[in-house]
Design an enzyme around this catalytic site. Sequence first.
Site: not given
Ligand code: ACM
Length: 503
Positions: A166, A245, A303
């Site tokens: 991440d 991410h 996201e």
């Molecule tokens: C997440 O909480 N962005 C999967």
Amino acid sequence: MSTQAQPQPTHLIPAPAAYKVGKGFVKSSALPWIPDLWSPTRSLSLDTSRNCKIVKSKRVLHRRLEGRNLADWQLKSAYWLELGKKGVKIEAADEEGVFYALQTLKMMASVDSAVNCCTILDWPRFRYRGVMLDESRHFQGKDFVKKQLEMMALLKMNRFHFHLVDNPGWRVQIDAYPRLTKLTAWRPEAFFWDWEKNRTGGLFAEEGTPEAYGGYYTKQDIADILSFADERYIEVIPEIEMPGHNYETRAAYPELACSLPNGGKDPWELCPGKESTFEFLEKVLLEIFDMFPSKYIHIGGDEARKNNWKQCPDCQARMVAEGLKSVEELQSYMIRRMERFAHEHGKRIIGWDEILQGGLAPDATVMSWHGIEAGLKAVGEGHDVIFTPTHYYYLDYHQDSAQFRPVGRYLPLEKVYSLDPLAKGISMADAHHVLGVQGCLWTEHVQDAWHAEMMLYPRVFAIAETGWSQPEKKDWPDFERRASALSAVARKWGYTVYPPSLQ
Ligand code: ACM
Ligand code: ZN
């Protein structure tokens, strides 16, 4: 001793499907009839002496379960346990059932000094009973992971979702791209929020930098963890995030960003316009596939803001060439393409619920995190779903009123316990698409192992019970009593458990 005079209710978590108390009790210290009871594993050499009889037979267990209409995967984990004064008898169709029967005995014998003679017939409600650990924002390390796998096994949980990469750090060795770990597995600040000042992402530190914080799992570390998990019937599902991410990936390989000044306004996203992005992801996944035998690969998908893609000439060219009308469809193109690649290698993908945007890849499993609704939509479209809704299962939310840098919401044990994913309008015919439930420990706020465990426990106990126990066996006041007893034992074993009484 009161246990002699009056049978005590069992302290088992998860609650078994059928429990019948018998006459008399057995001292827990006498249970070493069973070899290695305190740490049962798949390769336990089973003692079938007079005091410990184990019958592994589909036919015998089927007779016990007549009329229950269980699926094959339930039968594999099901068991019959008979504990008498003179010994124990276990019947199971498969070694996995024997393993769960031993976990039951271990828990009963650990929580109470004397265990009632009893019979138990038990099987799981859901096939996926998981915990996710975010290793990027806070790196836990191998010993911590094994310790949690041990507790998961005791709770009859069977999926460990390893969030390995991440924005704040890449945590797994990839030989084809050594800069991922060399450049982004360490950072100057240990605490995530100190690192991510102003929410734009901080700097990394090269491997070997004195006093830098971080680390990563080598291939040997992963092999060790996998063998430990496999001994406990836990499948480890790795996650490699895409297309969002990816701040750390871009720090190591800036050419994976969009063709815009500084890679574009959003510093997290990979460029799905460039073929080299797919080449990178495929090579990374090939190494991940070699490391992890799970049939699932989690490809993230959450996201991505997609703003860069609207301006990037490569992304725009891809949209024209593929006839994609929106950046959502561009994301969907990427996920479908990665799904095809996964299929070519015998794998299936899981993604966070944003993978529904722009059209879902045909065989994808959805992790419903925004709430229950995304999961309901995916089930309606015939997809498998794992429920990890933030309001119930995000274990970074705080359990107390103010301490430990609370995040967003208050999420006490009772609320975690209250969710029944099938109570939300899923028909009997569609219920098989609900694979199960998972607690997620995001580690933005986690400072150390002590803190991480306190966020996990006792709330993971509640998720384990929702995942395994039949809905009519769920009972909050009784669970609270059992959770409190198990918490005391877990503390003795060296786990940090948040006191339920303070919630
Ligand atoms: C997440 O909480 N962005 C999967
Ligand atoms: Zn681009």
